[in-house]
Write a protein that holds these residues in place. Structure first.
Motif, mmCIF file in Angstrom:
data_model
loop_
_atom_site.group_PDB
_atom_site.id
_atom_site.type_symbol
_atom_site.label_atom_id
_atom_site.label_comp_id
_atom_site.label_asym_id
_atom_site.label_seq_id
_atom_site.Cartn_x
_atom_site.Cartn_y
_atom_site.Cartn_z
ATOM 1 N N LEU A 70 0.841 -1.198 0.000
ATOM 2 C CA LEU A 70 0.000 0.000 0.000
ATOM 3 C C LEU A 70 0.879 1.252 0.000
ATOM 4 C CD1 LEU A 70 -2.861 -0.752 2.568
ATOM 5 C CD2 LEU A 70 -3.122 -0.288 0.134
ATOM 6 N N ASP A 71 0.438 2.269 -0.711
ATOM 7 C CA ASP A 71 1.174 3.531 -0.768
ATOM 8 C C ASP A 71 0.719 4.409 0.405
ATOM 9 O OD1 ASP A 71 2.799 5.580 -1.604
ATOM 10 O OD2 ASP A 71 1.349 6.352 -3.066
ATOM 11 N N ARG A 72 1.432 4.288 1.511
ATOM 12 C CA ARG A 72 1.123 5.057 2.725
ATOM 13 C C ARG A 72 2.416 5.626 3.282
ATOM 14 N NH1 ARG A 72 -3.325 1.944 6.326
ATOM 15 N NH2 ARG A 72 -2.571 3.485 7.782
ATOM 16 N N ASP A 73 2.294 6.731 4.015
ATOM 17 C CA ASP A 73 3.478 7.304 4.663
ATOM 18 C C ASP A 73 4.063 6.325 5.680
ATOM 19 O OD1 ASP A 73 3.489 9.636 3.232
ATOM 20 O OD2 ASP A 73 2.455 10.814 4.763
ATOM 21 N N THR A 74 3.181 5.639 6.394
ATOM 22 C CA THR A 74 3.631 4.651 7.374
ATOM 23 C C THR A 74 2.940 3.318 7.071
ATOM 24 O OG1 THR A 74 1.888 5.293 8.930
ATOM 25 C CG2 THR A 74 4.026 6.355 9.182
ATOM 26 N N LEU A 121 5.801 1.123 17.783
ATOM 27 C CA LEU A 121 6.465 1.153 16.478
ATOM 28 C C LEU A 121 5.716 2.026 15.478
ATOM 29 C CD1 LEU A 121 7.665 -2.532 16.172
ATOM 30 C CD2 LEU A 121 9.064 -0.501 16.453
ATOM 31 N N VAL A 122 4.402 1.948 15.478
ATOM 32 C CA VAL A 122 3.606 2.785 14.580
ATOM 33 C C VAL A 122 3.802 4.260 14.919
ATOM 34 C CG1 VAL A 122 1.229 3.444 14.011
ATOM 35 C CG2 VAL A 122 1.895 1.042 13.973
ATOM 36 N N THR A 123 3.827 4.579 16.191
ATOM 37 C CA THR A 123 4.034 5.963 16.623
ATOM 38 C C THR A 123 5.404 6.470 16.171
ATOM 39 O OG1 THR A 123 2.583 5.642 18.535
ATOM 40 C CG2 THR A 123 4.115 7.493 18.635
ATOM 41 N N ILE A 124 6.429 5.650 16.323
ATOM 42 C CA ILE A 124 7.775 6.036 15.884
ATOM 43 C C ILE A 124 7.797 6.234 14.365
ATOM 44 C CG2 ILE A 124 10.135 5.172 15.592
ATOM 45 C CD1 ILE A 124 9.778 3.858 18.404
ATOM 46 N N ALA A 129 7.958 9.767 9.628
ATOM 47 C CA ALA A 129 7.345 10.229 8.376
ATOM 48 C C ALA A 129 7.148 11.734 8.410
ATOM 49 C CB ALA A 129 6.010 9.519 8.141
ATOM 50 N N ILE A 130 6.713 12.260 9.547
ATOM 51 C CA ILE A 130 6.541 13.709 9.694
ATOM 52 C C ILE A 130 7.889 14.406 9.553
ATOM 53 C CG2 ILE A 130 5.985 15.538 11.356
ATOM 54 C CD1 ILE A 130 3.735 13.611 12.397
ATOM 55 N N SER A 131 8.907 13.885 10.229
ATOM 56 C CA SER A 131 10.253 14.467 10.134
ATOM 57 C C SER A 131 10.775 14.416 8.702
ATOM 58 C CB SER A 131 11.222 13.738 11.060
ATOM 59 O OG SER A 131 10.869 13.938 12.400
ATOM 60 N N ASN A 132 10.565 13.296 8.016
ATOM 61 C CA ASN A 132 11.012 13.177 6.627
ATOM 62 C C ASN A 132 10.311 14.187 5.718
ATOM 63 O OD1 ASN A 132 12.875 11.161 7.052
ATOM 64 N ND2 ASN A 132 11.459 9.504 6.564
#
Length: 190
Positions: A70-74, A121-124, A129-132
């Motif tokens: 799936l194309d998702r940020d996380t 792990l999802v939170t990290i 993803a936000i930092s990237n």
């Protein structure tokens, strides 16, 4: 945090859903792989999926393969919850992309511990993803600042990033180019 439980056996599905909701999670609960796939494709879909192996339509292993592309940020964190406990089955589940594997009958405390690990792990991953994304925006900004600003030597029009040519006055009035720092000079302050 939003979770998905995909389990064709009603009692197990309801048990897992109730347990997760008691722990404060928002839970989508479905009885087959096709319904799970629809839920997982939503832009605001669950971050954690607890999948049974044997379900009508799309089975848990095939669904796991589909989820991982799936194309998702996380990526979705997948926990296989199944009665299949042979070592070959466990390896096949992990090869399909499962992040964790729990065999039935399951222990409620073990499920809680594994879901908490998944949540961490999802939170990290979300924070990364936000930092990237922020880093990409800053790099784009730096790239723009380092690029030259073409000015016509004849008419003094400035080339905009969309390749149009504007007068310097029009260009500055748009206030779109971060290379310009807008301030008031000492002469105009007087």
């Amino acid at each position: 945090m939003k979770l998905l439980v995909a389990e064709d056996e009603y009692t197990t599905r309801l048990t897992v859903q109730v347990i997760l909701e008691q722990w404060g999670y928002r839970v989508d609960s479905v009885e087959d792989g096709a319904a799970a796939w629809k839920v997982l494709q939503k832009p605001d879909g669950p971050q954690i999926a607890i999948l049974d192996w044997e379900m009508p339509g799309i089975d848990g292993v095939e669904l796991c393969h589909k989820v991982k592309v799936l194309d998702r940020d996380t990526p979705v964190y997948v926990i296989m919850l199944t009665g299949r406990d042979a070592q070959n089955d466990i390896l096949q589940g992990f090869d399909a992309g499962a992040d964790d594997y729990i065999t039935k009958p399951f222990d409620e405390n073990e499920l809680r511990a594994r879901v908490r690990v998944a949540e961490r792990l999802v939170t990290i991953q979300e924070e990364l993803a936000i930092s990237n994304n922020e880093l990409r925006a800053v790099l784009n900004h730096v790239e723009m600042l380092q690029s030259s600003l073409p000015v016509c030597t004849s008419c003094l029009k400035v080339q905009h990033y969309d390749d149009s040519w504007r007068t310097l006055k029009d260009y500055v009035e748009q206030k779109e180019d971060p290379r310009f720092l807008y301030t008031i000079c000492p002469h105009c302050r007087k």
